[in-house]
Motif scaffolding. Structure first.
Motif, PDB file in Angstrom:
ATOM      1  N   PHE A 184      75.712 104.223  47.707  1.00  0.00           N
ATOM      2  CA  PHE A 184      76.929 103.430  47.766  1.00  0.00           C
ATOM      3  C   PHE A 184      77.763 103.549  46.495  1.00  0.00           C
ATOM      4  O   PHE A 184      78.631 102.726  46.222  1.00  0.00           O
ATOM      5  CB  PHE A 184      76.570 101.963  48.041  1.00  0.00           C
ATOM      6  N   ASP A 185      77.474 104.586  45.736  1.00  0.00           N
ATOM      7  CA  ASP A 185      78.191 104.842  44.495  1.00  0.00           C
ATOM      8  C   ASP A 185      79.675 105.090  44.783  1.00  0.00           C
ATOM      9  O   ASP A 185      80.031 105.925  45.610  1.00  0.00           O
ATOM     10  CB  ASP A 185      77.561 106.075  43.834  1.00  0.00           C
ATOM     11  N   LYS A 186      80.549 104.346  44.099  1.00  0.00           N
ATOM     12  CA  LYS A 186      81.986 104.516  44.292  1.00  0.00           C
ATOM     13  C   LYS A 186      82.556 105.661  43.462  1.00  0.00           C
ATOM     14  O   LYS A 186      83.724 106.016  43.609  1.00  0.00           O
ATOM     15  CB  LYS A 186      82.718 103.226  43.908  1.00  0.00           C
ATOM     16  N   GLY A 187      81.752 106.213  42.602  1.00  0.00           N
ATOM     17  CA  GLY A 187      82.217 107.303  41.761  1.00  0.00           C
ATOM     18  C   GLY A 187      82.037 106.971  40.287  1.00  0.00           C
ATOM     19  O   GLY A 187      81.674 105.850  39.927  1.00  0.00           O
ATOM     20  N   PHE A 188      82.298 107.960  39.452  1.00  0.00           N
ATOM     21  CA  PHE A 188      82.136 107.762  38.011  1.00  0.00           C
ATOM     22  C   PHE A 188      82.893 108.839  37.259  1.00  0.00           C
ATOM     23  O   PHE A 188      83.274 109.871  37.812  1.00  0.00           O
ATOM     24  CB  PHE A 188      80.652 107.795  37.634  1.00  0.00           C
ATOM     25  N   GLN A 189      83.123 108.547  35.963  1.00  0.00           N
ATOM     26  CA  GLN A 189      83.722 109.533  35.065  1.00  0.00           C
ATOM     27  C   GLN A 189      82.677 109.861  34.000  1.00  0.00           C
ATOM     28  O   GLN A 189      81.975 108.963  33.512  1.00  0.00           O
ATOM     29  CB  GLN A 189      84.982 108.975  34.400  1.00  0.00           C
ATOM     30  N   ALA A 190      82.557 111.130  33.664  1.00  0.00           N
ATOM     31  CA  ALA A 190      81.506 111.532  32.725  1.00  0.00           C
ATOM     32  C   ALA A 190      81.971 112.657  31.811  1.00  0.00           C
ATOM     33  O   ALA A 190      82.895 113.411  32.139  1.00  0.00           O
ATOM     34  CB  ALA A 190      80.265 111.967  33.494  1.00  0.00           C
ATOM     35  N   LYS A 191      81.324 112.729  30.654  1.00  0.00           N
ATOM     36  CA  LYS A 191      81.490 113.863  29.752  1.00  0.00           C
ATOM     37  C   LYS A 191      80.088 114.399  29.480  1.00  0.00           C
ATOM     38  O   LYS A 191      79.192 113.642  29.094  1.00  0.00           O
ATOM     39  CB  LYS A 191      82.156 113.452  28.439  1.00  0.00           C
ATOM     40  N   VAL A 192      79.907 115.704  29.689  1.00  0.00           N
ATOM     41  CA  VAL A 192      78.580 116.309  29.609  1.00  0.00           C
ATOM     42  C   VAL A 192      78.618 117.551  28.735  1.00  0.00           C
ATOM     43  O   VAL A 192      79.525 118.385  28.862  1.00  0.00           O
ATOM     44  CB  VAL A 192      78.072 116.720  31.017  1.00  0.00           C
ATOM     45  N   GLY A 193      77.615 117.668  27.866  1.00  0.00           N
ATOM     46  CA  GLY A 193      77.422 118.904  27.113  1.00  0.00           C
ATOM     47  C   GLY A 193      76.472 119.795  27.898  1.00  0.00           C
ATOM     48  O   GLY A 193      75.400 119.346  28.324  1.00  0.00           O
ATOM     49  N   VAL A 194      76.866 121.058  28.112  1.00  0.00           N
ATOM     50  CA  VAL A 194      76.078 121.962  28.949  1.00  0.00           C
ATOM     51  C   VAL A 194      75.656 123.182  28.124  1.00  0.00           C
ATOM     52  O   VAL A 194      76.484 124.028  27.766  1.00  0.00           O
ATOM     53  CB  VAL A 194      76.885 122.434  30.178  1.00  0.00           C
ATOM     54  N   TYR A 195      74.358 123.271  27.817  1.00  0.00           N
ATOM     55  CA  TYR A 195      73.798 124.428  27.123  1.00  0.00           C
ATOM     56  C   TYR A 195      73.212 125.346  28.188  1.00  0.00           C
ATOM     57  O   TYR A 195      72.400 124.915  29.000  1.00  0.00           O
ATOM     58  CB  TYR A 195      72.695 124.011  26.157  1.00  0.00           C
ATOM     59  N   MET A 196      73.595 126.629  28.178  1.00  0.00           N
ATOM     60  CA  MET A 196      73.148 127.540  29.224  1.00  0.00           C
ATOM     61  C   MET A 196      72.656 128.876  28.668  1.00  0.00           C
ATOM     62  O   MET A 196      73.258 129.434  27.753  1.00  0.00           O
ATOM     63  CB  MET A 196      74.287 127.827  30.214  1.00  0.00           C
ATOM     64  N   TYR A 197      71.558 129.337  29.296  1.00  0.00           N
ATOM     65  CA  TYR A 197      71.114 130.716  29.079  1.00  0.00           C
ATOM     66  C   TYR A 197      71.415 131.453  30.381  1.00  0.00           C
ATOM     67  O   TYR A 197      70.999 131.030  31.462  1.00  0.00           O
ATOM     68  CB  TYR A 197      69.618 130.786  28.792  1.00  0.00           C
ATOM     69  N   HIS A 198      72.155 132.558  30.272  1.00  0.00           N
ATOM     70  CA  HIS A 198      72.557 133.301  31.467  1.00  0.00           C
ATOM     71  C   HIS A 198      71.626 134.487  31.675  1.00  0.00           C
ATOM     72  O   HIS A 198      71.644 135.454  30.912  1.00  0.00           O
ATOM     73  CB  HIS A 198      74.012 133.763  31.340  1.00  0.00           C
ATOM     74  N   GLY A 199      70.784 134.377  32.710  1.00  0.00           N
ATOM     75  CA  GLY A 199      69.832 135.440  32.999  1.00  0.00           C
ATOM     76  C   GLY A 199      70.482 136.601  33.723  1.00  0.00           C
ATOM     77  O   GLY A 199      71.630 136.532  34.163  1.00  0.00           O
ATOM     78  N   VAL A 200      69.739 137.675  33.836  1.00  0.00           N
ATOM     79  CA  VAL A 200      70.232 138.856  34.542  1.00  0.00           C
ATOM     80  C   VAL A 200      70.067 138.670  36.043  1.00  0.00           C
ATOM     81  O   VAL A 200      70.944 138.998  36.829  1.00  0.00           O
ATOM     82  CB  VAL A 200      69.477 140.125  34.080  1.00  0.00           C
ATOM     83  N   LYS A 201      68.911 138.120  36.460  1.00  0.00           N
ATOM     84  CA  LYS A 201      68.642 137.860  37.873  1.00  0.00           C
ATOM     85  C   LYS A 201      68.089 136.454  38.023  1.00  0.00           C
ATOM     86  O   LYS A 201      67.550 135.878  37.074  1.00  0.00           O
ATOM     87  CB  LYS A 201      67.635 138.874  38.430  1.00  0.00           C
ATOM     88  N   VAL A 202      68.217 135.908  39.211  1.00  0.00           N
ATOM     89  CA  VAL A 202      67.725 134.561  39.473  1.00  0.00           C
ATOM     90  C   VAL A 202      66.233 134.480  39.169  1.00  0.00           C
ATOM     91  O   VAL A 202      65.445 135.284  39.659  1.00  0.00           O
ATOM     92  CB  VAL A 202      67.978 134.160  40.944  1.00  0.00           C
ATOM     93  N   GLY A 203      65.858 133.523  38.348  1.00  0.00           N
ATOM     94  CA  GLY A 203      64.439 133.304  38.049  1.00  0.00           C
ATOM     95  C   GLY A 203      63.858 134.198  36.980  1.00  0.00           C
ATOM     96  O   GLY A 203      62.702 134.030  36.599  1.00  0.00           O
ATOM     97  N   GLU A 204      64.618 135.159  36.472  1.00  0.00           N
ATOM     98  CA  GLU A 204      64.088 136.074  35.451  1.00  0.00           C
ATOM     99  C   GLU A 204      64.497 135.584  34.068  1.00  0.00           C
ATOM    100  O   GLU A 204      65.542 135.940  33.539  1.00  0.00           O
ATOM    101  CB  GLU A 204      64.586 137.502  35.686  1.00  0.00           C
ATOM    102  N   TYR A 205      63.654 134.730  33.498  1.00  0.00           N
ATOM    103  CA  TYR A 205      63.941 134.170  32.180  1.00  0.00           C
ATOM    104  C   TYR A 205      62.822 134.561  31.218  1.00  0.00           C
ATOM    105  O   TYR A 205      61.645 134.611  31.607  1.00  0.00           O
ATOM    106  CB  TYR A 205      64.041 132.639  32.254  1.00  0.00           C
TER     107      TYR A 205
END
Length: 333
Positions: A184-205
């Motif tokens: 029943f969430d009416k919504g929200f506003q957020a600020k998020v820091g996103v740290y990402m490692y970009h792999g070559v293929k899905v699941g290959e880390y």
């Protein structure tokens, strides 16, 4: 006249007898509310359930469905063949009582297999001559059964909600209180820091990535800036992370924005300062840090009536059909 009636009855008997001799599968195996379920009708449901039954016996008992004696191998007092027939019988009986209920509530839908076949032929003829066809061009029998079942279910639910299964306010409140408030969430506003490692293929880390995330957690806790964290990861592990600071309003995210939808679902219901475990997104893995969160609150139960009513009928409808099935004497005790 009586003579004409006798001749007509005789001709119908002749046609019926010839059909029974030519199609052994047309024999009635069950009658519900005056409607016959035939062996041919049941066989369609048996075929539809074969894969599930073979998988069940393989997963639970290691039985190979390719073995010559598979279907007659007794397990816990029952063979796969018996279980298949029982499951198919339950399903065809439940689907039939649903169609019977629909007809009794003024909804036009085929009930017996013969009626379903006739309706399917008419539908397929229309599709062959129509200038525009939505969906498949020609139905097979089980496809048409599934299609008409869905239509019947939706129509019957709608009718029942107007009368027999209309929920009271107290019942809707009870559903509301039992459900996760996030529904029943009416919504929200957020600020998020996103740290990402970009792999070559899905699941290959790289295996060292777990140590990278440990360092990220530690540096976030120490109050390091994102730039400091990225530099330290590069120095310590020779690994490049990306960083984005994302602000959004959940009510303003457009459709078909998979990345933002994913991010929204991760942070929904979280508190400021929350740091995620490593999360996989497509061919990337990342850690989220929630900087700001302002919720619009949750809808009261009256505001959420349409959603609550849908949950209500989804719970009550199967019970309703089961009761009707038992009233018609199925299964026989």
């Amino acid at each position: 006249s009586l003579v004409v009636g006798m001749l007509l009855a005789g001709s119908l008997c002749l046609v019926g007898c010839q059909k029974a001799e030519g199609e052994a599968k047309s024999e009635t195996v069950l009658e519900l509310g005056g409607y016959a379920i035939t062996e041919e009708h049941l066989a369609l449901y048996e075929q539809d359930n074969r894969a599930a039954i073979t998988s069940y016996y393989y997963q639970n008992y290691g039985l190979d469905s390719n073995a010559a004696d598979f279907w007659e191998t007794e397990v816990d007092g029952e063979t796969p063949a018996q279980k298949l027939r029982e499951q198919a019988m339950d399903e065809v009986a439940l689907d039939t009582v649903e169609r019977i209920e629909a007809v009794e509530h003024g909804i036009s839908t085929p009930v017996t297999l013969e009626e379903i076949k006739e309706a399917m032929e008419e539908e397929n003829e229309k599709r062959q001559t129509a200038s525009v066809v939505y969906g498949i061009s020609e139905y097979g029998l089980m496809e048409y059964i599934s299609r008409t079942k869905m239509d019947t279910e939706n129509a019957l639910m709608e009718v029942l909600l107007e009368d027999e299964l209309a929920p009271t306010d107290e019942e809707l409140q009870s559903v509301y209180e039992a459900m996760d408030p996030l529904y029943f969430d009416k919504g929200f506003q957020a600020k998020v820091g996103v740290y990402m490692y970009h792999g070559v293929k899905v699941g290959e880390y790289p295996s060292i990535l777990s140590d990278v995330w440990e360092l990220v957690y530690e540096e976030i806790s120490n109050g390091s800036t994102s730039s400091e964290i990225l530099n330290k990861v590069k120095e310590s592990f020779d690994i490049e992370l990306s960083f984005d600071e994302v602000e959004f309003d959940s009510n303003e995210i457009g459709k078909d924005n998979d990345q933002m939808d994913w991010l929204l679902e991760q942070v929904r219901g979280k508190e400021v300062g929350w740091i995620s475990t490593p999360l996989n997104y497509q061919a990337s893995q990342g850690v989220l840090h929630l900087y700001e969160m302002e919720s619009d609150g949750v809808a009261e139960w009256r505001e959420a009536k349409p959603l609550l009513t849908n949950f209500w009928i989804q719970q009550e409808y199967p019970k309703y059909l089961q009761e009707k099935l038992e009233e018609l004497g199925y299964p026989k005790q």
